[in-house]
Design an enzyme around this catalytic site. Sequence first.
Site, PDB file in Angstrom:
ATOM      1  N   GLU A 115       0.854  -1.194   0.000  1.00  0.00           N
ATOM      2  CA  GLU A 115       0.000   0.000   0.000  1.00  0.00           C
ATOM      3  C   GLU A 115       0.887   1.240   0.000  1.00  0.00           C
ATOM      4  O   GLU A 115       1.878   1.307   0.723  1.00  0.00           O
ATOM      5  CB  GLU A 115      -0.918   0.007   1.223  1.00  0.00           C
ATOM      6  CG  GLU A 115      -1.732   1.273   1.401  1.00  0.00           C
ATOM      7  CD  GLU A 115      -2.596   1.623   0.200  1.00  0.00           C
ATOM      8  OE1 GLU A 115      -2.359   2.703  -0.386  1.00  0.00           O
ATOM      9  OE2 GLU A 115      -3.484   0.834  -0.157  1.00  0.00           O
ATOM     10  N   CYS A 142     -12.465   3.989   2.487  1.00  0.00           N
ATOM     11  CA  CYS A 142     -13.492   3.881   3.519  1.00  0.00           C
ATOM     12  C   CYS A 142     -12.996   4.378   4.868  1.00  0.00           C
ATOM     13  O   CYS A 142     -13.637   5.207   5.515  1.00  0.00           O
ATOM     14  CB  CYS A 142     -13.954   2.432   3.635  1.00  0.00           C
ATOM     15  SG  CYS A 142     -15.181   2.174   4.940  1.00  0.00           S
ATOM     16  N   CYS A 187     -16.354   6.177   4.241  1.00  0.00           N
ATOM     17  CA  CYS A 187     -17.439   5.750   5.127  1.00  0.00           C
ATOM     18  C   CYS A 187     -17.252   6.162   6.577  1.00  0.00           C
ATOM     19  O   CYS A 187     -18.166   6.719   7.202  1.00  0.00           O
ATOM     20  CB  CYS A 187     -17.581   4.229   5.084  1.00  0.00           C
ATOM     21  SG  CYS A 187     -17.324   3.454   3.491  1.00  0.00           S
ATOM     22  N   LYS A 213     -16.929  10.020   7.299  1.00  0.00           N
ATOM     23  CA  LYS A 213     -18.211  10.566   6.831  1.00  0.00           C
ATOM     24  C   LYS A 213     -19.310  10.303   7.839  1.00  0.00           C
ATOM     25  O   LYS A 213     -20.082  11.195   8.207  1.00  0.00           O
ATOM     26  CB  LYS A 213     -18.548   9.941   5.475  1.00  0.00           C
ATOM     27  CG  LYS A 213     -19.874  10.355   4.836  1.00  0.00           C
ATOM     28  CD  LYS A 213     -21.033   9.473   5.251  1.00  0.00           C
ATOM     29  CE  LYS A 213     -20.877   8.023   4.893  1.00  0.00           C
ATOM     30  NZ  LYS A 213     -20.992   7.711   3.488  1.00  0.00           N
ATOM     31  N   TYR A 235     -24.399  10.252  -4.363  1.00  0.00           N
ATOM     32  CA  TYR A 235     -24.534  10.101  -2.918  1.00  0.00           C
ATOM     33  C   TYR A 235     -23.493  10.910  -2.145  1.00  0.00           C
ATOM     34  O   TYR A 235     -23.779  11.404  -1.049  1.00  0.00           O
ATOM     35  CB  TYR A 235     -24.503   8.621  -2.526  1.00  0.00           C
ATOM     36  CG  TYR A 235     -23.149   7.950  -2.582  1.00  0.00           C
ATOM     37  CD1 TYR A 235     -22.349   7.867  -1.460  1.00  0.00           C
ATOM     38  CD2 TYR A 235     -22.688   7.369  -3.765  1.00  0.00           C
ATOM     39  CE1 TYR A 235     -21.115   7.240  -1.495  1.00  0.00           C
ATOM     40  CE2 TYR A 235     -21.459   6.743  -3.817  1.00  0.00           C
ATOM     41  CZ  TYR A 235     -20.673   6.675  -2.677  1.00  0.00           C
ATOM     42  OH  TYR A 235     -19.449   6.062  -2.731  1.00  0.00           O
ATOM     43  N   GLU A 294     -24.757  13.550   0.565  1.00  0.00           N
ATOM     44  CA  GLU A 294     -24.402  13.370   1.973  1.00  0.00           C
ATOM     45  C   GLU A 294     -23.692  14.595   2.532  1.00  0.00           C
ATOM     46  O   GLU A 294     -24.038  15.104   3.613  1.00  0.00           O
ATOM     47  CB  GLU A 294     -23.527  12.122   2.137  1.00  0.00           C
ATOM     48  CG  GLU A 294     -24.292  10.828   1.935  1.00  0.00           C
ATOM     49  CD  GLU A 294     -23.420   9.594   2.046  1.00  0.00           C
ATOM     50  OE1 GLU A 294     -23.979   8.512   2.314  1.00  0.00           O
ATOM     51  OE2 GLU A 294     -22.183   9.693   1.875  1.00  0.00           O
ATOM     52  N   HIS A 309     -44.692  -2.454  17.029  1.00  0.00           N
ATOM     53  CA  HIS A 309     -45.405  -1.184  17.139  1.00  0.00           C
ATOM     54  C   HIS A 309     -45.013  -0.464  18.431  1.00  0.00           C
ATOM     55  O   HIS A 309     -44.831  -1.102  19.458  1.00  0.00           O
ATOM     56  CB  HIS A 309     -46.903  -1.449  17.128  1.00  0.00           C
ATOM     57  CG  HIS A 309     -47.741  -0.210  17.156  1.00  0.00           C
ATOM     58  ND1 HIS A 309     -47.862   0.625  16.062  1.00  0.00           N
ATOM     59  CD2 HIS A 309     -48.470   0.340  18.155  1.00  0.00           C
ATOM     60  CE1 HIS A 309     -48.658   1.641  16.386  1.00  0.00           C
ATOM     61  NE2 HIS A 309     -49.034   1.492  17.655  1.00  0.00           N
ATOM     62  N   GLU A 323     -42.624  -1.054  10.831  1.00  0.00           N
ATOM     63  CA  GLU A 323     -43.813  -1.894  10.753  1.00  0.00           C
ATOM     64  C   GLU A 323     -44.610  -1.640   9.469  1.00  0.00           C
ATOM     65  O   GLU A 323     -45.375  -2.505   9.017  1.00  0.00           O
ATOM     66  CB  GLU A 323     -44.704  -1.675  11.973  1.00  0.00           C
ATOM     67  CG  GLU A 323     -45.387  -0.316  12.028  1.00  0.00           C
ATOM     68  CD  GLU A 323     -46.267  -0.167  13.280  1.00  0.00           C
ATOM     69  OE1 GLU A 323     -47.277  -0.876  13.365  1.00  0.00           O
ATOM     70  OE2 GLU A 323     -45.911   0.647  14.144  1.00  0.00           O
TER      71      GLU A 323
END
Length: 469
Positions: free
Chosen positions: A38, A46, A51, A54, A187, A191, A458, A463
Site C-alpha cells: 500500500e 473507507c 465511510c 463521513k 450520494y 451526503e 409497534h 412496521e
Amino acid sequence: MAPISRECDFLVIGGGSGGVACARRASSYYGAKTIAVESKSLGGTCVNVGCVPKKITYHAAAFAEAIHDAKAYGFSVEQTAPFDWTTFKHKRDAYVKRLNGIYERNLTNDKVEYIYGRAHLVSKNEVEITLDDGRKEVVRAKKILLATGGYPTMPKDIPGAEYGINSDGFFDLEKQPKKVALVGAGYIAVEFAGMLNALGSETHLFIRHDHLLRTFDPMVQEIVTKEYERQGIILHTQSSQSKVEKDETTGKLKLHYNDSKGSGVLEDLDTLLWAIGRTPDVEGLGLENIGVKTGEKGHIIVDDFQNTNVEGVFALGDVCGRLELTPVAIAAGRRLGERLFGPEKFKTARLNYNNIPSVVFAHPEIGTIGLSEPRAREKYGDDKIKVYKSEFTALYYAMMGPEERGPTSYKLICVGEEERIVGLHILGLGSAEILQGFGVAIKMGATKADFDNCVALHPTSAEELVTMK
C-alpha cells in the site's frame, strides 16, 4: 530492474478494505504466504476519506438536528457557541489514525507481510515496489491481486477548477465553511450537502438535471430533492460551471455558472467541493506491461470470479467500477481468498452481486435494495409488476409542527403471482438500520406474503413494511 528480493504465494496490491480482507483470508485461513503493498494509509478510502469519517460527521450533524428538535419535546436547549469544527476534526483524525494502526496489527496477527510502497507490474508474476525512501524491490508472486481502489475525479475543462477541493479534501478542512458550493448529484454530494447544511453552513448544491440521486428509484429522487429544498439547501438545477476565480487576499472563491434560472456568479465562497465521480487508481500500475484489459473509464475488466484476462492476475473493489461499496469489496475479497487457496468446496466461490443493499446517509437516510420501479418494469414487463407504497409521518415528528416534519416514504416492488419482492426503497429516520434485516429477507427471496405474515413491531416506522395494502 532490481533483483528479486522476496517471493510469495499471493501479492495483494492495495491495502483498502477489499485487499486487506482477501490477504487476511488467504494467509490466516489457508496458510498462503501473502504480502500486501500500500502506498497510502491502510484502510483505503473507507477508513481514511470515506465511510468512517463521513459517518462520524453525519453523527455530528444529527446532534445539531436533535438540538433543534428538542424544543418540540419541551427542552429549552440553547447552543451557547458555534459548532467547534476544528476540535471535532482533530478528534475524528485521531480515531482514523487508530484504525490505521488496527489494520496494520491485523495484518501482522494474520501473518501478512506489509510493505509501504508503490507497486508497478513488471510481468504477471513480478512486481517492482518503490519504497518510501526511493529504493526499489522486486517481489515474485504466484498470484497477484489488484485492489488499488479509486480517487475523486476533478474537472479538466473548467478554468480555476483547481481552487476547489474534492471529497478527500473535505476531511482536511480545518475550519467550517460559512458558505459552500457542492457540484454533483450522487450520494457523496448529497451526503456532504446534508451534513454541512445541518451544521449551519450556507449550502449551494449544483446538479446537472432536475433531481438528486438519478440512479435511484424515482420516489427517492423526488422526495429527497424536495426535502433538501425545504431544509434550506439552495439547489441549482440544470446547471453547469464555466469558471472559478480566487481572491488571493481573502481566499474567497467566485463561481461562474449557468442553471435553470439563467447565468450567475456565486461569490464569497469559503469552499467549492467537486463531487462529480471517481476514477480508478491505475496510473503507474503497469497494466500495459502484462496486457490487463480495462474499460472506457479505465476500470479493470473482470469476470464474475474476479479474474482479469491475464491468468493468475485478479482484481476487485472500486478499481473494477462495479458497486463501489466497502462491504462489496470485503465480501468479494473473502470469496476470492477462499477460491484461490481454500479447499475444494470453495473452488466456485464468488460474490453474487444481485440484491446488495446500500444506504445514503442523506437527511433523511435512504435505504435501497434490488431494482428501481423503472428497471423492474423494463426487466419483467408492466403486467408482472405490482407496487406497494406508504407515505406517513414518523412518530418522532408527532410533537412538531407540519413545517418541521421530515418525510418518511417506503416502496415495495413485487413481481409475478407470488409477488416476490425485487425492490425495496425506504426513506426516513433509521432507514440504514431498518434495511439490514429486510435485506436478508429479500436476499432469501421473500414475497409480499412473507412480509404480511410477520407480526409488526409497534410503534415503529419499520412496521409499515409488513402492513402495506
